[in-house]
Design a protein around this motif. Structure first.
Motif, mmCIF file in Angstrom:
data_model
loop_
_atom_site.group_PDB
_atom_site.id
_atom_site.type_symbol
_atom_site.label_atom_id
_atom_site.label_comp_id
_atom_site.label_asym_id
_atom_site.label_seq_id
_atom_site.Cartn_x
_atom_site.Cartn_y
_atom_site.Cartn_z
ATOM 1 N N SER A 487 0.797 -1.228 0.000
ATOM 2 C CA SER A 487 0.000 0.000 0.000
ATOM 3 C C SER A 487 0.823 1.268 0.000
ATOM 4 O O SER A 487 0.295 2.339 -0.326
ATOM 5 N N GLU A 488 2.073 1.190 0.392
ATOM 6 C CA GLU A 488 2.887 2.391 0.475
ATOM 7 C C GLU A 488 4.120 2.332 -0.434
ATOM 8 O O GLU A 488 4.351 3.224 -1.244
ATOM 9 N N LEU A 489 4.923 1.274 -0.289
ATOM 10 C CA LEU A 489 6.201 1.240 -0.993
ATOM 11 C C LEU A 489 6.031 1.001 -2.486
ATOM 12 O O LEU A 489 6.522 1.775 -3.315
ATOM 13 N N LEU A 490 5.343 -0.086 -2.859
ATOM 14 C CA LEU A 490 5.205 -0.392 -4.284
ATOM 15 C C LEU A 490 4.423 0.675 -5.051
ATOM 16 O O LEU A 490 4.806 1.029 -6.173
ATOM 17 N N PRO A 491 3.297 1.210 -4.514
ATOM 18 C CA PRO A 491 2.627 2.297 -5.248
ATOM 19 C C PRO A 491 3.497 3.527 -5.444
ATOM 20 O O PRO A 491 3.318 4.263 -6.414
ATOM 21 N N ALA A 492 4.446 3.767 -4.520
ATOM 22 C CA ALA A 492 5.321 4.933 -4.666
ATOM 23 C C ALA A 492 6.487 4.653 -5.605
ATOM 24 O O ALA A 492 6.881 5.512 -6.403
ATOM 25 N N VAL A 493 7.062 3.443 -5.518
ATOM 26 C CA VAL A 493 8.267 3.116 -6.282
ATOM 27 C C VAL A 493 7.930 2.542 -7.657
ATOM 28 O O VAL A 493 8.686 2.725 -8.611
ATOM 29 N N GLY A 494 6.792 1.853 -7.759
ATOM 30 C CA GLY A 494 6.452 1.187 -9.014
ATOM 31 C C GLY A 494 6.384 2.105 -10.222
ATOM 32 O O GLY A 494 7.011 1.823 -11.258
ATOM 33 N N PRO A 495 5.650 3.238 -10.158
ATOM 34 C CA PRO A 495 5.568 4.107 -11.343
ATOM 35 C C PRO A 495 6.908 4.639 -11.830
ATOM 36 O O PRO A 495 7.174 4.589 -13.035
ATOM 37 N N PRO A 496 7.788 5.168 -10.952
ATOM 38 C CA PRO A 496 9.076 5.650 -11.498
ATOM 39 C C PRO A 496 9.928 4.539 -12.085
ATOM 40 O O PRO A 496 10.631 4.766 -13.083
ATOM 41 N N VAL A 497 9.879 3.338 -11.509
ATOM 42 C CA VAL A 497 10.656 2.239 -12.082
ATOM 43 C C VAL A 497 10.049 1.809 -13.417
ATOM 44 O O VAL A 497 10.774 1.474 -14.362
ATOM 45 N N ALA A 498 8.717 1.825 -13.504
ATOM 46 C CA ALA A 498 8.065 1.500 -14.780
ATOM 47 C C ALA A 498 8.414 2.541 -15.841
ATOM 48 O O ALA A 498 8.644 2.209 -17.009
ATOM 49 N N ARG A 499 8.465 3.817 -15.430
ATOM 50 C CA ARG A 499 8.881 4.852 -16.388
ATOM 51 C C ARG A 499 10.327 4.633 -16.810
ATOM 52 O O ARG A 499 10.679 4.836 -17.979
ATOM 53 N N HIS A 500 11.159 4.237 -15.860
ATOM 54 C CA HIS A 500 12.546 3.925 -16.188
ATOM 55 C C HIS A 500 12.605 2.778 -17.197
ATOM 56 O O HIS A 500 13.403 2.810 -18.146
ATOM 57 N N ALA A 501 11.764 1.760 -16.994
ATOM 58 C CA ALA A 501 11.753 0.632 -17.930
ATOM 59 C C ALA A 501 11.355 1.090 -19.325
ATOM 60 O O ALA A 501 11.931 0.636 -20.330
ATOM 61 N N LEU A 502 10.379 1.995 -19.399
ATOM 62 C CA LEU A 502 9.985 2.503 -20.712
ATOM 63 C C LEU A 502 11.102 3.329 -21.340
ATOM 64 O O LEU A 502 11.306 3.287 -22.557
ATOM 65 N N LEU A 503 11.813 4.085 -20.510
ATOM 66 C CA LEU A 503 12.950 4.834 -21.036
ATOM 67 C C LEU A 503 14.030 3.887 -21.559
ATOM 68 O O LEU A 503 14.784 4.234 -22.473
ATOM 69 N N ARG A 504 14.111 2.703 -20.955
ATOM 70 C CA ARG A 504 15.103 1.718 -21.388
ATOM 71 C C ARG A 504 14.657 0.945 -22.626
ATOM 72 O O ARG A 504 15.474 0.248 -23.243
ATOM 73 N N LEU A 505 13.385 1.047 -22.995
ATOM 74 C CA LEU A 505 12.877 0.291 -24.145
ATOM 75 C C LEU A 505 13.655 0.601 -25.422
ATOM 76 O O LEU A 505 14.101 -0.329 -26.109
ATOM 77 N N PRO A 506 13.872 1.876 -25.777
ATOM 78 C CA PRO A 506 14.704 2.118 -26.961
ATOM 79 C C PRO A 506 16.122 1.599 -26.798
ATOM 80 O O PRO A 506 16.743 1.148 -27.758
ATOM 81 N N GLY A 507 16.652 1.665 -25.561
ATOM 82 C CA GLY A 507 17.991 1.145 -25.324
ATOM 83 C C GLY A 507 18.081 -0.351 -25.530
ATOM 84 O O GLY A 507 19.096 -0.868 -26.026
#
Length: 591
Positions: A487-507
């Motif tokens: 309820s606290e950690l994953l909802p806070a950390v999940g979106p930025p890591v998912a955005r990081h993964a999308l940024l890594r998609l072209p890489g």
């Protein structure tokens, strides 16, 4: 103390396993090292049984791999890494010289990367210093285009245009500091664009923390607030900066080959191709030690920047809900990419027309033709099916593995350091040796290493999130570990890591293309994007469209990834804070 000793043993065990695995590589791949060494020493000499027996006797291959490995390890404490199987020269001086070249190139490329990252964040820093941010990053998608440009393509353009045609800087060789400029630009610009996007993602929340509001209410200069916001946001990116340090050193094989630089990455690749095990093992060990040093420096820097706040649980979350907003950019980029694929799929990517070789864009061939008269639009579109689908699948796997392993930093930390010491090129060679070369080789090789940056990012963000005031209060109210996690950690950390993964998609698509460019992936006549770039690079001056077409689609993919990533944010709405309501607090880390 016991935990630190256990982590050190775990790290040392992984490094030893990697080095030993490389030492056993020829026997694991069921190939005869004597045959490879004989061909490398004298390509014209027939591999007769007598010649092979002489090579085995000279190298001690008949004693078995374990004896050779023990002999090699026994010489390391004395600084003796053995002699090259190919040249007979001592390995240690050669590896140290190559490492010095790579470290110098890495240092200059890192300066370029940091400058690029600051340029990407410049608008956000300016708006934040003048209290004009609306809670969202303000960087454009130009950084994504820059991050998605293939390093080897950038290197080729710089070498051809700046080095050869204009003659402003030397393009080939390694004879002094001026020879570092062009390859450093080719390496540093894409890396800096990725780092800049990650930093730009955290800056808006840093500008809305209580200390920033209090500083603005007191009338502190905007540049002082911007400098402290930058300091507040950097620690979460330091693990990835450490990964970039190793990647710029060992992962720059294509750039080193284009500019003819005798660096560690290129030397390790050549040793792997020739099965020169002493050089390969020493080069890999150097990369592992460099990874450990970079990770240690990143952790020490993070502790110096926000260590007391981490210890006392006095941080605010950098991942609070951002204001909702709509943008049409992902739709525009996605529609353009879909239009290219849809227009090219009905065309035959293998049809030859020798009368139309290297023809420019026209109504019949909107992207022109290649050296065999094949339609470039058809080849780019059909290659997109393979490259994009594989990149998406690898990204999803890397995101899942990165988050899960990031939740256990004591397990994943040493594993990240070890995996990051293996460039994708070397991983592809290991995979090719064990399972054979083919279209699946780059997929498996990139999958093995793609999760490491996401795991490092997850661990760094979790470390800071656990030190936030609201989490301490929630824990004090009786919340259990499972509730805090879900309820606290994953909802806070999940979106930025998912955005990081999308940024890594072209890489990831770029890594697949790079391996294809180096000949470690699909084979002709496959329209895979890496092969398209490799096949048409010799004709870049005469027919630039043949290279710009796949490179442009890669850049479009980068723009799509970044604009889509901006929409992956924690749901909710919070009003824009006003400096007048700021509490009296001091900046994090300020004295």
């Amino acid at each position: 103390m016991g935990r630190k000793a256990g982590a050190l043993l775990w790290r040392a065990g992984l490094a030893a396993l990697l080095v030993c695995g490389i030492g056993l590589l020829p026997w694991l791949s069921h190939t005869d090292p004597a045959l490879t060494v004989l061909k490398a020493r004298s390509a014209d000499r027939d591999p007769t049984p007598e010649a092979l027996a002489a090579v085995r006797d000279g190298l001690g291959l008949d004693d078995g791999p374990l004896h050779l490995l023990g002999q090699w390890l026994g010489g390391l404490p004395r600084g003796d890494a053995g002699r090259s199987w190919i040249s007979g020269a001592e390995v240690t001086p050669a590896v140290l010289q190559a490492m010095g070249v790579s470290l110098l190139l890495m240092a200059v490329a890192l300066v370029v990367a940091l400058g690029t990252a600051v340029a990407v964040c410049a608008r956000t820093l300016y708006l934040g210093a003048h209290r004009r941010l609306d809670g969202r990053p303000s960087g454009g998608s130009g950084s994504a285009v820059l991050a998605a440009l293939p390093e080897f393509l950038t290197a080729s353009v710089l070498a051809t245009v700046v080095g050869v045609q204009l003659g402003w800087l030397p393009a080939l060789g390694w004879y002094g500091p001026q020879w570092t400029v062009l390859p450093a630009l080719a390496l540093g610009l894409p890396a800096g664009a990725v780092l800049g996007r990650l930093l730009d993602d955290q800056l808006p929340a840093a500008f809305t923390e209580p200390w920033a509001l209090a500083a603005a209410a007191r009338g502190l200069p905007g540049r002082t607030i911007a400098r402290q916001a930058l300091r507040r946001s950097v620690p979460g990116l330091l693990p990835n900066l450490g990964l970039f340090v190793v990647g710029l050193t060992g992962g720059s094989v294509a750039v080193e080959q284009i500019f003819d630089i005798p660096g560690l990455g290129r030397g390790t690749l050549q040793a792997a191709l020739a099965q020169d095990l002493p050089v390969l093992q020493a080069g890999t060990l150097a990369l592992v030690l460099l990874a450990a040093a970079a990770t240690g420096a990143a952790r020490l820097t993070a502790r110096l920047l926000i260590g007391p706040a981490l210890r006392d649980g006095a941080l605010a979350s950098l991942h609070r809900p951002a204001p909702r907003g709509r943008t049409v950019l992902p739709l525009v980029h996605g529609a353009l990419l879909l239009a290219v694929v849809a227009a090219g799929l009905p065309r035959d990517p293998l049809a030859l027309d020798t009368a139309a070789r290297l023809k420019g864009p026209s109504a019949a061939h909107p992207f022109g033709t290649d050296a065999l008269g094949r339609d470039m639009l058809a080849r780019v579109a059909h290659g997109a099916l393979d490259t994009l689908l594989l990149a998406l699948a690898i990204t999803a796997i890397a995101l899942t593995a990165g988050v899960l392993l990031g939740l256990a930093p004591r397990l994943s930390g040493p594993l990240v350091d070890t995996v990051n010491a293996v460039p994708p090129v070397l991983a592809a060679l290991l995979v090719a040796a064990l399972w054979g070369s083919g279209a699946g080789t780059p997929v498996l090789a990139v999958s093995v290493v793609a999760w490491a940056p996401l795991a490092a990012h997850t661990s760094a963000l979790l470390r800071q999130e656990r030190a936030t005031v609201h989490l301490t209060a929630t824990r004090a109210l009786g919340a259990g570990p499972w509730y805090l996690l879900t309820s606290e950690l994953l909802p806070a950390v999940g979106p930025p890591v998912a955005r990081h993964a999308l940024l890594r998609l072209p890489g990831i698509a770029l890594a697949l293309a790079s391996l294809g460019f180096l000949g470690l992936g699909a084979r002709p006549p496959s329209p895979e994007w890496g092969l398209l770039l490799a096949e048409n690079q010799p004709y870049a001056e005469r027919a630039p469209w043949a290279v710009l077409a796949p490179a442009g689609v890669l850049a479009l993919l980068g723009a799509l990834a970044v604009t889509a990533a901006d929409g992956l944010r924690r749901p909710g709405r919070r009003p824009a804070p006003r400096p007048a309501a700021a509490p009296e607090a001091a900046p994090v880390g300020a004295r």
